[in-house]
Design a protein around this motif. Structure first.
Motif, PDB file in Angstrom:
ATOM      1  N   UNK A 160       0.803  -1.225   0.000  1.00 14.56           N
ATOM      2  CA  UNK A 160       0.000   0.000   0.000  1.00 14.56           C
ATOM      3  C   UNK A 160       0.836   1.276   0.000  1.00 14.56           C
ATOM      4  N   UNK A 161       1.785   1.351   0.918  1.00 13.27           N
ATOM      5  CA  UNK A 161       2.519   2.607   1.135  1.00 13.27           C
ATOM      6  C   UNK A 161       3.358   3.027  -0.078  1.00 13.27           C
ATOM      7  N   UNK A 162       4.105   2.110  -0.732  1.00 13.11           N
ATOM      8  CA  UNK A 162       4.936   2.579  -1.860  1.00 13.11           C
ATOM      9  C   UNK A 162       4.114   3.240  -2.968  1.00 13.11           C
ATOM     10  N   UNK A 163       2.969   2.668  -3.340  1.00 14.45           N
ATOM     11  CA  UNK A 163       2.171   3.292  -4.405  1.00 14.45           C
ATOM     12  C   UNK A 163       1.599   4.639  -3.953  1.00 14.45           C
ATOM     13  N   UNK A 164       1.085   4.702  -2.729  1.00 13.42           N
ATOM     14  CA  UNK A 164       0.495   5.966  -2.247  1.00 13.42           C
ATOM     15  C   UNK A 164       1.550   7.077  -2.239  1.00 13.42           C
ATOM     16  N   UNK A 165       2.780   6.731  -1.861  1.00 13.45           N
ATOM     17  CA  UNK A 165       3.823   7.766  -1.827  1.00 13.45           C
ATOM     18  C   UNK A 165       4.340   8.078  -3.227  1.00 13.45           C
ATOM     19  N   UNK A 166       4.347   7.097  -4.114  1.00 13.73           N
ATOM     20  CA  UNK A 166       4.680   7.366  -5.530  1.00 13.73           C
ATOM     21  C   UNK A 166       3.715   8.411  -6.069  1.00 13.73           C
ATOM     22  N   UNK A 167       2.438   8.206  -5.814  1.00 16.22           N
ATOM     23  CA  UNK A 167       1.412   9.097  -6.347  1.00 16.22           C
ATOM     24  C   UNK A 167       1.545  10.498  -5.742  1.00 16.22           C
ATOM     25  N   UNK A 168       1.759  10.568  -4.434  1.00 16.43           N
ATOM     26  CA  UNK A 168       1.905  11.875  -3.776  1.00 16.43           C
ATOM     27  C   UNK A 168       3.146  12.598  -4.292  1.00 16.43           C
ATOM     28  N   UNK A 169       4.245  11.859  -4.415  1.00 16.55           N
ATOM     29  CA  UNK A 169       5.524  12.481  -4.803  1.00 16.55           C
ATOM     30  C   UNK A 169       5.429  13.129  -6.182  1.00 16.55           C
ATOM     31  N   UNK A 170       4.652  12.515  -7.082  1.00 17.05           N
ATOM     32  CA  UNK A 170       4.627  12.995  -8.469  1.00 17.05           C
ATOM     33  C   UNK A 170       3.916  14.321  -8.632  1.00 17.05           C
ATOM     34  N   UNK A 171       3.059  14.704  -7.687  1.00 15.37           N
ATOM     35  CA  UNK A 171       2.288  15.948  -7.881  1.00 15.37           C
ATOM     36  C   UNK A 171       2.122  16.702  -6.567  1.00 15.37           C
ATOM     37  N   UNK A 172       3.196  16.834  -5.812  1.00 15.52           N
ATOM     38  CA  UNK A 172       3.136  17.635  -4.581  1.00 15.52           C
ATOM     39  C   UNK A 172       2.652  19.032  -4.957  1.00 15.52           C
ATOM     40  N   UNK A 173       1.739  19.566  -4.199  1.00 11.88           N
ATOM     41  CA  UNK A 173       1.205  20.884  -4.532  1.00 11.88           C
ATOM     42  C   UNK A 173      -0.063  20.818  -5.365  1.00 11.88           C
ATOM     43  N   UNK A 174      -0.485  19.619  -5.750  1.00 12.25           N
ATOM     44  CA  UNK A 174      -1.704  19.507  -6.577  1.00 12.25           C
ATOM     45  C   UNK A 174      -2.582  18.391  -6.007  1.00 12.25           C
ATOM     46  N   UNK A 175      -3.399  18.731  -5.026  1.00 10.44           N
ATOM     47  CA  UNK A 175      -4.196  17.737  -4.316  1.00 10.44           C
ATOM     48  C   UNK A 175      -5.115  16.963  -5.272  1.00 10.44           C
ATOM     49  N   UNK A 176      -5.774  17.703  -6.181  1.00 16.77           N
ATOM     50  CA  UNK A 176      -6.733  17.030  -7.078  1.00 16.77           C
ATOM     51  C   UNK A 176      -6.042  15.965  -7.928  1.00 16.77           C
ATOM     52  N   UNK A 177      -4.915  16.355  -8.503  1.00 21.29           N
ATOM     53  CA  UNK A 177      -4.182  15.415  -9.359  1.00 21.29           C
ATOM     54  C   UNK A 177      -3.776  14.170  -8.572  1.00 21.29           C
ATOM     55  N   UNK A 178      -3.271  14.398  -7.380  1.00 25.93           N
ATOM     56  CA  UNK A 178      -2.840  13.272  -6.548  1.00 25.93           C
ATOM     57  C   UNK A 178      -4.040  12.385  -6.212  1.00 25.93           C
ATOM     58  N   UNK A 179      -5.154  13.010  -5.863  1.00 23.31           N
ATOM     59  CA  UNK A 179      -6.321  12.202  -5.507  1.00 23.31           C
ATOM     60  C   UNK A 179      -6.746  11.298  -6.669  1.00 23.31           C
ATOM     61  N   UNK A 180      -6.937  11.895  -7.858  1.00 15.87           N
ATOM     62  CA  UNK A 180      -7.469  11.090  -8.973  1.00 15.87           C
ATOM     63  C   UNK A 180      -6.493  10.002  -9.401  1.00 15.87           C
ATOM     64  N   UNK A 181      -5.213  10.332  -9.407  1.00 18.94           N
ATOM     65  CA  UNK A 181      -4.216   9.323  -9.786  1.00 18.94           C
ATOM     66  C   UNK A 181      -4.247   8.151  -8.797  1.00 18.94           C
ATOM     67  N   UNK A 182      -4.390   8.476  -7.528  1.00 17.43           N
ATOM     68  CA  UNK A 182      -4.379   7.425  -6.503  1.00 17.43           C
ATOM     69  C   UNK A 182      -5.650   6.592  -6.563  1.00 17.43           C
ATOM     70  N   UNK A 183      -6.793   7.276  -6.723  1.00 19.76           N
ATOM     71  CA  UNK A 183      -8.082   6.571  -6.679  1.00 19.76           C
ATOM     72  C   UNK A 183      -8.302   5.702  -7.912  1.00 19.76           C
ATOM     73  N   UNK A 184      -7.798   6.154  -9.055  1.00 17.29           N
ATOM     74  CA  UNK A 184      -8.210   5.501 -10.314  1.00 17.29           C
ATOM     75  C   UNK A 184      -7.743   4.059 -10.432  1.00 17.29           C
ATOM     76  N   UNK A 185      -6.727   3.662  -9.668  1.00 15.57           N
ATOM     77  CA  UNK A 185      -6.233   2.287  -9.807  1.00 15.57           C
ATOM     78  C   UNK A 185      -6.985   1.309  -8.906  1.00 15.57           C
ATOM     79  N   UNK A 186      -7.893   1.823  -8.076  1.00  4.75           N
ATOM     80  CA  UNK A 186      -8.660   0.922  -7.212  1.00  4.75           C
ATOM     81  C   UNK A 186      -7.824   0.425  -6.043  1.00  4.75           C
ATOM     82  N   UNK A 187      -8.184  -0.745  -5.529  1.00  7.48           N
ATOM     83  CA  UNK A 187      -7.496  -1.255  -4.336  1.00  7.48           C
ATOM     84  C   UNK A 187      -8.149  -0.707  -3.079  1.00  7.48           C
ATOM     85  N   UNK A 188      -7.332  -0.479  -2.055  1.00  3.23           N
ATOM     86  CA  UNK A 188      -7.835   0.003  -0.756  1.00  3.23           C
ATOM     87  C   UNK A 188      -7.920   1.532  -0.832  1.00  3.23           C
TER      88      UNK A 188
END
Ligand SMILES: [Mg+2]
Length: 303
Positions: free
Chosen positions: A234-262
Motif C-alpha cells: 500500500x505505502x509505496x504506491x500511495x507515496x509514488x502518487x503523492x511524490x509525483x504531484x506535490x502541490x496539486x491535491x486534485x491530481x494526486x487524488x485522482x491518480x491514486x483513486x483511479x487504480x482501485x485497491x484500498x
C-alpha cells in the motif's frame, strides 16, 4: 521566534494534513460503491456529504495526543483510539476486537503483540493515520520517523506495518518543508534514507525508479495498491502518487483513486502527505462536501 509560535506552526501543519487525509479518505471511500465507478473514470465528484472512515478517526487521535503531549504518548494514544472507536467506520475485525478489549481494561501492549498469532498486524492502520504526525515534525524529519515508530506499536507491531508508518511520516515531514515541496525524486530519496531495510523500503526504491512512468495502473500492478491490505502492498504506491504531484491535491487524488485497491486508505495517505504543505491543500469545494471532523479534535495546542 518564540517556542510557542513554532509549536503553533507544528499544530497548524498537522491540522492541515489531517484535513487533506480526511478528504482523501472520505472521497476515496465513495469509490468502493460500484455505482460510482463511471464517475471515477470521468473524474466527476459523487454527491456529498462524504463520510470519512477509520483512517480519519484514528488520525484525529494522533493529532489530539500531539496537541496535548507535544510528542507521542503511547498510553494516551492507545486509549484515545479505544475511547473514540466507532465500530461503523470500517475498521478491520482484529482492530475492532482489540479496541473493544482496551476499552474494557485490557493492556494494549499485550493485545497488539498477540495479534496474528504473535506476529503483530502488518496492515495499514499505523500508516493510514500518521501523515499529520509527519507534518507536525516538518522541522525534524528524523524525529518524525522515530515518533511514527512509537505510534505504530500501539496497534501494529509487525515490522512492515511499523516501517510503513515511518515512511508516511517521513514523506509528510519532507513534503511540508516551508521552503517549498521537494522534487519527486528528492522526496522518495529522502524517505528511503529515513526508513530501515524492509519490504516497504524495497517497494519505495522501486517506486522511485518508476517516477517517470505515466501509467498509474502499471505502477500499481507492480507496487500494489492495498488489495492485500498490507503496508508493503500500500505505502509505496500511495507515496509514488503523492511524490509525483506535490502541490496539486486534485491530481494526486485522482491518480491514486483511479487504480482501485484500498482506495480510502491510499487516498488518505497520499492526501495527508500532499496537504502537509499549504500548496497541496484540498479544494475548498471538496472540503465542504467532506463530513466535519469530530468535535473532540483540538483546535489549537493544549486546547
Ligand atoms: Mg478506512
Amino acid at each position: 521566534m518564540t517556542a510557542d509560535s513554532s509549536l503553533d506552526r507544528r499544530f497548524d501543519r498537522a491540522l492541515a494534513s489531517l484535513r487533506g487525509l480526511a478528504v482523501g479518505d472520505a472521497l476515496g471511500s465513495q469509490f468502493f460503491v460500484p455505482a460510482n465507478y463511471p464517475l471515477l473514470k470521468r473524474r466527476d465528484l459523487p454527491a456529498g456529504p462524504w463520510q470519512w472512515t477509520d483512517d480519519t478517526e484514528m488520525a484525529c487521535s494522533v493529532l489530539a495526543v500531539l496537541a496535548r503531549h507535544e510528542r507521542i504518548d503511547q498510553d494516551a494514544l492507545a486509549h484515545s483510539f479505544a475511547e473514540h472507536h466507532d465500530f461503523d467506520r470500517g475498521y478491520g475485525p482484529a482492530v475492532n476486537r482489540m479496541l473493544r478489549l482496551i476499552r474494557e481494561g485490557g493492556d494494549w501492549r499485550e493485545l497488539a503483540a498477540a495479534l496474528f498469532k504473535g506476529q503483530g498486524s502488518w496492515g495499514n492502520g499505523a500508516a493510514m493515520r500518521v501523515a499529520p504526525l509527519g507534518a507536525w515534525y516538518a522541522d525534524d524529519p528524523e524525529q518524525a520517523t522515530h515518533q511514527a515508530e512509537i505510534s505504530a506499536y500501539t496497534t501494529h507491531q509487525h515490522r512492515e506495518a511499523v516501517v510503513g508508518a515511518m515512511a508516511v511520516a517521513a514523506a509528510a515531514a519532507l513534503a511540508a518543508n516551508p521552503a517549498g515541496p521537494p522534487t519527486p525524486t528528492d522526496l522518495l530519496d529522502g524517505v528511503v534514507a529515513l526508513v530501515p531495510r524492509s519490504a516497504v523500503g524495497a517497494g519505495l526504491r522501486r517506486a522511485r525508479d518508476m517516477l517517470d512512468y505515466g501509467d498509474a495502473a502499471t505502477v500499481a500492478a507492480v507496487l500494489g495498491s492495498g488489495r492485500r491490505t498490507s503496508a508493503h502492498d500500500t505505502v509505496p504506491f500511495a507515496l509514488w502518487s503523492a511524490a509525483r504531484a506535490l502541490g496539486d491535491f486534485e491530481q494526486v487524488f485522482w491518480t491514486t483513486a483511479q487504480v482501485g485497491g484500498d482506495v480510502d486508505t491510499t487516498c488518505a495517505i497520499a492526501g495527508g502527505v500532499v496537504a502537509a504543505h499549504a500548496a497541496g491543500a484540498p479544494p475548498a469545494a471538496w472540503l465542504e462536501q467532506t463530513e466535519e471532523l469530530p468535535d473532540w479534535v483540538p483546535t489549537a495546542v493544549r486546547s
